[in-house]
Structures are given as structure tokens and as C-alpha cells.
Design a protein around this motif. Structure first.
Motif, PDB file in Angstrom:
ATOM      1  N   GLY A  84       1.089  -1.539  -0.443  1.00  0.00           N
ATOM      2  CA  GLY A  84       0.239  -0.289  -0.281  1.00  0.00           C
ATOM      3  C   GLY A  84       0.804   0.812  -0.265  1.00  0.00           C
ATOM      4  N   LYS A  85       1.921   0.913   0.529  1.00  0.00           N
ATOM      5  CA  LYS A  85       3.070   2.325   0.352  1.00  0.00           C
ATOM      6  C   LYS A  85       3.055   3.429   1.064  1.00  0.00           C
ATOM      7  CE  LYS A  85       5.464   0.345  -2.923  1.00  0.00           C
ATOM      8  NZ  LYS A  85       6.620  -0.318  -2.479  1.00  0.00           N
ATOM      9  N   HIS A  86       2.489   3.140   2.466  1.00  0.00           N
ATOM     10  CA  HIS A  86       1.982   3.916   3.556  1.00  0.00           C
ATOM     11  C   HIS A  86       2.332   3.844   4.491  1.00  0.00           C
ATOM     12  CE1 HIS A  86      -1.881   4.579   2.068  1.00  0.00           C
ATOM     13  NE2 HIS A  86      -2.192   2.978   1.707  1.00  0.00           N
ATOM     14  N   GLN A  87       3.114   4.976   5.074  1.00  0.00           N
ATOM     15  CA  GLN A  87       4.201   5.318   5.811  1.00  0.00           C
ATOM     16  C   GLN A  87       3.242   5.517   7.838  1.00  0.00           C
ATOM     17  OE1 GLN A  87       7.283   5.220   5.572  1.00  0.00           O
ATOM     18  NE2 GLN A  87       6.713   4.411   3.848  1.00  0.00           N
ATOM     19  N   VAL A  88       3.999   5.168   8.834  1.00  0.00           N
ATOM     20  CA  VAL A  88       3.603   4.907   9.376  1.00  0.00           C
ATOM     21  C   VAL A  88       2.735   6.622  10.223  1.00  0.00           C
ATOM     22  CG1 VAL A  88       3.277   5.291  12.544  1.00  0.00           C
ATOM     23  CG2 VAL A  88       4.906   3.338  10.897  1.00  0.00           C
ATOM     24  N   ALA A  89       3.758   7.838   9.858  1.00  0.00           N
ATOM     25  CA  ALA A  89       3.816   8.712  10.532  1.00  0.00           C
ATOM     26  C   ALA A  89       2.120   9.403   9.135  1.00  0.00           C
ATOM     27  CB  ALA A  89       4.482   9.442   9.495  1.00  0.00           C
ATOM     28  N   ASP A  90       1.702   9.026   8.184  1.00  0.00           N
ATOM     29  CA  ASP A  90       0.714   8.909   7.695  1.00  0.00           C
ATOM     30  C   ASP A  90      -0.712   8.594   7.608  1.00  0.00           C
ATOM     31  OD1 ASP A  90       2.181   9.822   5.425  1.00  0.00           O
ATOM     32  OD2 ASP A  90       2.508   7.806   4.397  1.00  0.00           O
ATOM     33  N   LEU A  91      -0.598   7.558   9.157  1.00  0.00           N
ATOM     34  CA  LEU A  91      -1.807   6.843   9.615  1.00  0.00           C
ATOM     35  C   LEU A  91      -1.650   7.661  10.998  1.00  0.00           C
ATOM     36  CD1 LEU A  91      -1.361   3.895   8.302  1.00  0.00           C
ATOM     37  CD2 LEU A  91      -3.147   5.251   7.308  1.00  0.00           C
ATOM     38  N   LEU A  92      -1.209   8.555  11.390  1.00  0.00           N
ATOM     39  CA  LEU A  92      -0.873   9.349  12.958  1.00  0.00           C
ATOM     40  C   LEU A  92      -2.027  10.320  13.011  1.00  0.00           C
ATOM     41  CD1 LEU A  92       2.826   8.924  13.898  1.00  0.00           C
ATOM     42  CD2 LEU A  92       0.600   7.248  14.493  1.00  0.00           C
ATOM     43  N   GLY A  93      -2.566  10.655  14.006  1.00  0.00           N
ATOM     44  CA  GLY A  93      -3.192  11.659  13.773  1.00  0.00           C
ATOM     45  C   GLY A  93      -2.076  13.216  14.423  1.00  0.00           C
ATOM     46  N   GLU A  94      -2.400  14.330  14.614  1.00  0.00           N
ATOM     47  CA  GLU A  94      -2.461  15.542  15.021  1.00  0.00           C
ATOM     48  C   GLU A  94      -1.316  15.022  15.907  1.00  0.00           C
ATOM     49  OE1 GLU A  94      -4.512  19.629  14.547  1.00  0.00           O
ATOM     50  OE2 GLU A  94      -5.105  18.643  13.003  1.00  0.00           O
ATOM     51  N   GLY A  95      -1.824  14.557  17.306  1.00  0.00           N
ATOM     52  CA  GLY A  95      -0.940  14.541  18.321  1.00  0.00           C
ATOM     53  C   GLY A  95       0.288  13.112  18.382  1.00  0.00           C
ATOM     54  N   GLY A  96      -0.492  12.604  17.090  1.00  0.00           N
ATOM     55  CA  GLY A  96       0.614  11.992  17.539  1.00  0.00           C
ATOM     56  C   GLY A  96       0.479  10.270  17.744  1.00  0.00           C
ATOM     57  N   ASP A  97      -0.864   9.987  17.957  1.00  0.00           N
ATOM     58  CA  ASP A  97      -1.441   9.001  18.065  1.00  0.00           C
ATOM     59  C   ASP A  97      -2.241   8.216  16.775  1.00  0.00           C
ATOM     60  OD1 ASP A  97      -1.407   8.473  20.822  1.00  0.00           O
ATOM     61  OD2 ASP A  97      -3.301  10.377  20.835  1.00  0.00           O
ATOM     62  N   VAL A  98      -2.357   6.746  16.961  1.00  0.00           N
ATOM     63  CA  VAL A  98      -3.097   5.817  15.717  1.00  0.00           C
ATOM     64  C   VAL A  98      -3.989   6.725  15.218  1.00  0.00           C
ATOM     65  CG1 VAL A  98      -3.209   4.038  14.851  1.00  0.00           C
ATOM     66  CG2 VAL A  98      -1.190   4.553  16.074  1.00  0.00           C
ATOM     67  N   ASP A  99      -4.228   6.865  14.131  1.00  0.00           N
ATOM     68  CA  ASP A  99      -6.232   7.695  13.515  1.00  0.00           C
ATOM     69  C   ASP A  99      -6.469   6.676  12.648  1.00  0.00           C
ATOM     70  OD1 ASP A  99      -8.211   8.785  12.686  1.00  0.00           O
ATOM     71  OD2 ASP A  99      -6.984  10.715  12.101  1.00  0.00           O
ATOM     72  N   THR A 100      -7.427   5.476  14.016  1.00  0.00           N
ATOM     73  CA  THR A 100      -8.508   4.397  12.859  1.00  0.00           C
ATOM     74  C   THR A 100      -8.851   5.384  11.805  1.00  0.00           C
ATOM     75  OG1 THR A 100      -8.245   4.149  15.343  1.00  0.00           O
ATOM     76  CG2 THR A 100      -9.802   2.904  13.824  1.00  0.00           C
ATOM     77  N   GLU A 101      -9.104   6.414  11.748  1.00  0.00           N
ATOM     78  CA  GLU A 101     -10.233   6.799  10.589  1.00  0.00           C
ATOM     79  C   GLU A 101      -9.029   6.375   9.647  1.00  0.00           C
ATOM     80  OE1 GLU A 101     -11.798  10.112  10.960  1.00  0.00           O
ATOM     81  OE2 GLU A 101     -13.349   9.234  12.577  1.00  0.00           O
ATOM     82  N   LYS A 102      -8.018   6.587   9.535  1.00  0.00           N
ATOM     83  CA  LYS A 102      -6.945   6.770   8.361  1.00  0.00           C
ATOM     84  C   LYS A 102      -6.647   5.321   8.371  1.00  0.00           C
ATOM     85  CE  LYS A 102      -4.925  11.438   9.704  1.00  0.00           C
ATOM     86  NZ  LYS A 102      -3.609  12.265  10.349  1.00  0.00           N
ATOM     87  N   VAL A 103      -6.111   5.112   8.938  1.00  0.00           N
ATOM     88  CA  VAL A 103      -6.122   3.411   9.038  1.00  0.00           C
ATOM     89  C   VAL A 103      -6.619   2.693   8.460  1.00  0.00           C
ATOM     90  CG1 VAL A 103      -6.024   1.072  10.099  1.00  0.00           C
ATOM     91  CG2 VAL A 103      -4.375   2.887  11.251  1.00  0.00           C
ATOM     92  N   THR A 104      -8.263   2.805   8.226  1.00  0.00           N
ATOM     93  CA  THR A 104      -9.879   2.269   7.773  1.00  0.00           C
ATOM     94  C   THR A 104      -9.554   2.964   6.544  1.00  0.00           C
ATOM     95  OG1 THR A 104     -10.973   2.365  10.016  1.00  0.00           O
ATOM     96  CG2 THR A 104     -12.085   2.164   7.836  1.00  0.00           C
TER      97      THR A 104
END
Length: 151
Positions: A84-104
Motif C-alpha cells: 500500500g506504500k503507506h508510512q506510519v506517519a501517514d496514519l497518525l493524528g495530529e497528537g501523534g496517536d494512531v488515527d483509526t479513521e486514517k487506517v480504515t
């Protein structure tokens, strides 16, 4: 002990508390004989290395959380990053937490383009077919029945 000494010490402490500019400054140099800039540099390097180690642990935890979420929908969770060519930083929210919506949404996009990457449903398990091992030796079977008629 003389009371005049205690009074003198208290007066000196009061003067220092009232006017911090006249307070005696202590040298930050340690007993090892290093100068103050070297001590500060060493402390800064230690703090920087601790910060780097903490950031690595945080990044690893974020990666594990993203892969945990991806494992619910992908057969191989790391495909989200590899294919999928995603990076961990792409899937994090503004606070640095994992953003479930972005992952979904990333999982949705990957599965839309490559549906064969979806997690396979679990099998039925044991449905009762096939031979069974028995712990009872006196269970009737055909072999024992035929032996009885032979002899």
C-alpha cells in the motif's frame, strides 16, 4: 552553640531570598573536574539519546497498533506498508496517536485495488469427519467380530 551564629545565618538567608542577584552562585562543575560547558554538553547528549530511545519505542508501538488493526482485514498486516506504500506517519493524528479513521481508509483503498489481500475467513475446524482414535480397547469393531467367528 551561640545564638548569634544562628541569627547571622538566618539574616544571610533572608537577604539572599530577598535579592537573588546577590545570592552566591554555585558552580555547575562536578567533582570530576570537568568544566561547566562540558557538563552541559554531556547532559544534553544523554537527554538526546534517551529521547531517541523513547521515540523508537513510541514508533514501534504505533506500528504494532496499526498492524493490529490491519490484521482484522488483511491476511498479511504488513501489506499495508509494503504494497500500500503507506508510512506510519501517514496514519497518525495530529497528537501523534494512531488515527483509526486514517487506517480504515488506507485499508479500504488497498482492498479496493487488491481484494485478494483480504483476510481469509477462519475454517470450519473439526466437523466430525475422519477416523477417531479411541482410548477404549473393548470397543466392538469388525476386526474383533471376524476373529471371533474364525476360531
Amino acid at each position: 552553640m551561640d545564638n548569634t551564629e544562628n541569627t547571622h545565618d538566618q539574616d544571610e538567608h533572608t537577604k539572599t531570598a530577598e535579592n537573588p542577584a546577590t545570592a552566591p552562585t554555585e558552580s555547575p562543575a562536578t567533582d570530576s573536574g570537568q568544566s561547566a560547558p562540558e557538563d552541559y554538553r554531556q547532559a544534553l547528549e544523554e537527554a538526546h539519546s534517551r529521547l531517541e530511545a523513547a521515540q523508537k519505542r513510541i514508533d514501534a508501538m504505533a506500528l504494532r497498533e496499526i498492524e493490529r488493526q490491519a490484521a482484522q482485514r488483511l491476511d498479511v498486516p504488513s501489506d499495508l506498508f509494503d504494497l500500500g506504500k503507506h508510512q506510519v506517519a501517514d496514519l497518525l493524528g495530529e497528537g501523534g496517536d494512531v488515527d483509526t479513521e486514517k487506517v480504515t481508509s488506507a485499508l479500504d483503498a488497498l482492498l479496493k485495488s487488491r481484494p485478494n489481500l483480504a483476510a481469509r475467513p477462519a475454517g470450519w475446524g473439526d466437523v466430525g469427519g475422519g477416523p477417531r482414535s479411541s482410548t477404549d480397547d473393548d470397543t466392538p469393531n469388525w476386526k474383533a467380530a471376524l476373529r471371533g467367528h474364525q476360531g
